[in-house]
Enzyme design. Structure first.
Site, short mmCIF file in Angstrom:
data_model
loop_
_atom_site.label_atom_id
_atom_site.label_comp_id
_atom_site.label_asym_id
_atom_site.label_seq_id
_atom_site.Cartn_x
_atom_site.Cartn_y
_atom_site.Cartn_z
N ASP A 258 56.49 -16.86 28.96
CA ASP A 258 55.27 -16.09 28.69
C ASP A 258 55.51 -14.97 27.66
OD1 ASP A 258 56.68 -15.16 31.23
OD2 ASP A 258 55.48 -13.40 30.76
N LYS B 183 64.83 -9.70 23.65
CA LYS B 183 64.56 -8.29 23.32
C LYS B 183 63.71 -8.11 22.07
CE LYS B 183 68.80 -6.45 25.29
NZ LYS B 183 70.05 -5.76 24.99
N ILE C 19 63.43 -21.41 34.08
CA ILE C 19 63.85 -21.83 35.42
C ILE C 19 62.89 -21.29 36.46
CG2 ILE C 19 66.30 -21.97 34.82
CD1 ILE C 19 66.64 -19.36 36.57
N ASP C 20 62.06 -20.29 36.08
CA ASP C 20 61.17 -19.66 37.06
C ASP C 20 59.96 -20.54 37.39
OD1 ASP C 20 62.93 -17.58 36.67
OD2 ASP C 20 61.57 -16.42 35.39
N ARG D 254 71.12 -20.71 35.55
CA ARG D 254 70.58 -21.01 34.22
C ARG D 254 71.55 -21.80 33.35
NH1 ARG D 254 68.03 -15.47 32.35
NH2 ARG D 254 69.46 -15.73 30.61
N GLU E 267 64.64 -13.24 44.41
CA GLU E 267 64.98 -11.88 43.94
C GLU E 267 63.76 -10.96 43.96
OE1 GLU E 267 66.49 -12.24 39.93
OE2 GLU E 267 64.56 -12.89 39.14
O1 F6P Z 1 63.14 -15.61 33.44
C1 F6P Z 1 64.38 -16.18 33.68
C2 F6P Z 1 65.29 -15.25 34.44
O2 F6P Z 1 66.50 -15.92 34.70
C3 F6P Z 1 64.70 -14.68 35.71
O3 F6P Z 1 64.72 -15.60 36.78
C4 F6P Z 1 65.57 -13.48 35.92
O4 F6P Z 1 64.92 -12.51 36.70
C5 F6P Z 1 65.81 -13.00 34.51
O5 F6P Z 1 65.59 -14.09 33.66
C6 F6P Z 1 67.18 -12.44 34.26
O6 F6P Z 1 67.22 -11.92 32.96
P1 F6P Z 1 68.56 -11.53 32.20
O7 F6P Z 1 69.19 -12.80 31.72
O8 F6P Z 1 68.09 -10.67 31.08
O9 F6P Z 1 69.44 -10.82 33.18
#
Ligand code: F6P
Length: 369
Positions: free
Chosen positions: A123, A80, A146-147, A295, A242
C-alpha cells in the site's frame, strides 16, 4: 480510460519490505515484455530511491534468467523513499528535513524515455506511485506483501510462503513445548492485519490465536492455559500477531524508523504477554519472535505461479494503456483496481470471517471469550 499511445520502453521497480515471489514478477514482466511485445525494459534499483538517484539500468532477457526460485528482489528495495516526502537529512536541532523530489524523479524517468513503470509493492509503494501519477508518470502496480493486507485483492504473493515458514516454526515449537510442558508463544509479522497468524495458527493447530482484529483478555488467555493443563494437556501453543493488543490496550511498538513514511514497527507483544501469563498461572512460559525469517528464502510454488501471473497481467494492462491500476485477485480471477482503492489502506480480517468461524468451531480460542 485506456491511453492509446503504445509504450516502447518500460521500467520495473520493487518498493517496500521485500517478500518471496518478487523475482517471479520481475522475470515475468521482463521476459514477456521482450518476447511478447518487443519492448525495452529498465530495472530501477531500490524502489523509488533508484528513481530519485537515477540508478536505472537496462534489463536483458538473461538478466532475469534463473531468478524464479530466488528470494528477495534482484532490483533491491527501499521502504523509506517516498519522493513526495523524501528525507534529505537533519537540521541543527536534529529534526528531519523533508523535500518533495518528485520533479527530479520525473526528469530521471524521462531521461531514460520510460513510457510507464511497473511498481511491485504494497500500500505504501502504491501511495507513492499514485502521487507521482498525479504529476504525469504512468504506473501499473503488482501487489506484494507477506501481510496479505492489500485492499482489493484476496491474496498477494509472498503470503503463502510466509505462512509455510511460520507453520513449520509453530510445528517445531509444538514438540519442544510438549517435552517441557510449557506455554509457548510464537509471534508473527503482519502489521495491523492478522492473516499470517490466522493461517499459520490454524494450520499448525495452535490452541490460542491472538489477532489485531480481535482484542484479547490476558486473563482469558491465562485461564485457557490453566484449563488445558487441568485436562491433562501439559502444554499450550499460542500464535500471536505482532499487532495483537489487549482489550482496551495498545499495540507494542518495537521501534520507530524516523525517516520512513510508515515509521512504526510493531513487535514484542508475545514477550509482554509471556510474563503476564507466567504471573497469572504459575506455568512456565517462553516467547519466540519469528521476525524477518518469515520474509526470506525461496518462494513456495504457489507464490512463483501467482507472481508470474501478476507480472504478466500487469504488463498486459500497461500495454493496453490501462495505467495507474493495481493487479488484484478477486474470486479467483485476475483483475485490477485503481490506485485510490489501494493506496494507504489495509485489508484486515472481518468479524464474520469464515476461517475464524472454522477455528472457533474446532476449539481454538481467540482470547476474547
Ligand atoms: O509489511 C511487511 C512487514 O514484514 C511487516 O509484517 C512488518 O511489520 C514490517 O514489514 C517490518 O518492517 P522492517 O523490515 O522495516 O523491519
Amino acid at each position: 480510460m485506456a491511453d492509446s499511445v503504445r509504450p516502447k520502453r518500460i521500467g520495473v521497480l520493487s518498493g517496500g519490505g521485500d517478500c518471496p515471489g518478487i523475482n517471479a514478477v520481475i522475470r515475468a514482466v521482463t521476459k514477456s515484455a521482450i518476447c511478447e511485445y518487443g519492448l525495452e525494459v529498465f530495472g530501477i534499483a531500490d524502489g523509488f530511491l533508484g528513481l530519485i538517484e537515477n540508478r536505472i539500468h537496462r534489463l536483458a532477457f538473461d538478466d532475469v534468467s534463473n531468478i524464479l526460485t530466488r528470494g528477495g528482489t534482484i532490483l533491491g528495495s527501499s521502504n523509506k523513499a517516498d519522493p513526495a516526502e523524501f528525507c534529505v537529512g537533519t537540521d541543527d536541532a536534529g529534526e528531519l528535513i523533508y523535500e518533495d523530489v518528485s520533479d527530479r524523479v520525473i526528469d530521471h524517468a524521462r531521461s531514460h524515455n520510460l513510457d510507464a513503470i511497473i511498481c511491485i509493492g504494497g500500500d505504501g509503494t502504491m501511495s507513492g506511485a499514485a502521487k507521482l501519477a498525479e504529476k504525469g508518470l504512468k504506473f501499473v502496480g503488482a501487489p506484494k506483501t507477506i501481510d496479505n493486507d492489500l485492499m482489493g485483492s484476496e491474496v498477494t504473493f509472498g503470503f503463502h510462503t510466509a505462512v509455510g515458514i511460520a507453520t513449520e516454526a509453530l510445528d517445531r515449537i509444538h514438540t519442544t513445548a510438549s517435552s517441557h510442558h510449557r506455554v509457548m508463544l510464537v509471534e508473527m509479522m503482519g502489521r495491523n492485519a492478522g492473516w499470517l497468524t490466522l493461517y499459520a495458527g490454524l494450520a499448525s493447530g495452535a490452541d490460542i490465536i491472538l489477532l489485531p482484529e480481535i482484542p484479547f483478555s490476558p486473563q482469558i488467555v491465562a485461564d485457557r492455559c490453566v484449563a488445558r493443563s487441568k485436562h491433562g494437556r501439559s502444554y499450550t501453543i499460542i500464535a500471536v500477531a505482532e499487532g495483537a493488543k489487549p482489550i482496551g490496550g495498545e499495540v507494542v511498538v518495537d521501534r520507530v524508523v524516523r525517516d520512513s513514511p510508515d515509521p512504526i514497527r510493531l513487535g514484542g507483544v508475545s514477550e509482554v504477554l509471556c510474563e503476564q501469563i507466567a504471573d497469572l498461572t504459575g506455568l512456565e512460559c517462553r516467547a519466540t519472535i519469528l521476525g524477518h525469517v518469515q520474509r526470506g528464502g525461496t518462494p513456495c510454488a504457489y507464490d512463483r505461479v501467482l507472481g508470474t501471473q501478476f507480472g504478466h497481467h500487469a504488463l498486459g494492462l500497461l500495454v493496453s494503456g490501462q495505467f495507474n491500476r493495481v493487479v488484484v485477485m478477486q474470486g479467483g480471477r485476475l483483475g485490477s483496481v485503481g490506485f485510490d482503492e489501494v493506496a494507504d489502506r489495509q485489508r484486515t480480517i472481518g468479524g464474520d470471517d469464515p476461517i475464524v468461524a472454522a477455528a472457533r468451531a474446532v476449539g481454538t480460542s481467540f482470547g476474547d471469550k
